[in-house]
Design a protein around this motif. Structure first.
Motif, short mmCIF file in Angstrom:
data_model
loop_
_atom_site.label_atom_id
_atom_site.label_comp_id
_atom_site.label_asym_id
_atom_site.label_seq_id
_atom_site.Cartn_x
_atom_site.Cartn_y
_atom_site.Cartn_z
N LYS A 30 0.84 -1.20 0.00
CA LYS A 30 0.00 0.00 0.00
C LYS A 30 0.88 1.25 0.00
O LYS A 30 0.60 2.22 -0.71
CB LYS A 30 -0.93 -0.01 1.21
CG LYS A 30 -1.92 1.11 1.22
CD LYS A 30 -2.91 0.95 2.35
CE LYS A 30 -3.92 2.08 2.27
NZ LYS A 30 -4.95 1.97 3.28
N ASP A 35 -0.08 -3.39 -6.33
CA ASP A 35 -1.22 -4.27 -6.09
C ASP A 35 -0.84 -5.74 -6.15
O ASP A 35 -1.57 -6.59 -5.66
CB ASP A 35 -2.32 -4.02 -7.13
CG ASP A 35 -2.94 -2.64 -6.97
OD1 ASP A 35 -3.01 -2.15 -5.84
OD2 ASP A 35 -3.35 -2.07 -8.00
N ASP A 36 0.29 -6.04 -6.76
CA ASP A 36 0.69 -7.42 -6.99
C ASP A 36 1.81 -7.82 -6.04
O ASP A 36 2.95 -7.36 -6.17
CB ASP A 36 1.13 -7.59 -8.44
CG ASP A 36 1.55 -9.01 -8.78
OD1 ASP A 36 1.17 -9.94 -8.05
OD2 ASP A 36 2.28 -9.17 -9.78
#
Length: 75
Positions: A30, A35-36
């Motif tokens: 974050k 996101d991966d």
């Protein structure tokens, strides 16, 4: 070998230092906008000597009673 400082090197170092400090993977992701988790794990994170030592200490503390380890003993 001399390396030039690039934004990528600073990002790599920043993520590694966060991991070494014990920051969990979702928080790191974050914080840096990923996101991966596979990307973060494969590209940015590596196990440092400090991380190995910290993991060993956490295991020793967590399993002290099971392993019957005293404060003066080492694993």
């Amino acid at each position: 070998m001399k390396k030039h400082a690039t934004p990528h090197i600073f990002r790599y170092t920043h993520i590694s230092v966060l991991a070494e400090a014990g920051v969990d993977l979702p928080t790191i992701m974050k914080h840096v906008g990923h996101d991966d988790k596979e990307t973060v794990m494969k590209i940015y994170m590596h196990v440092t000597e400090k991380m190995k030592k910290n993991a060993s200490e956490r295991i020793k503390i967590h399993f002290r009673s099971v392993l019957n380890i005293t404060n003066s003993q080492k694993m």
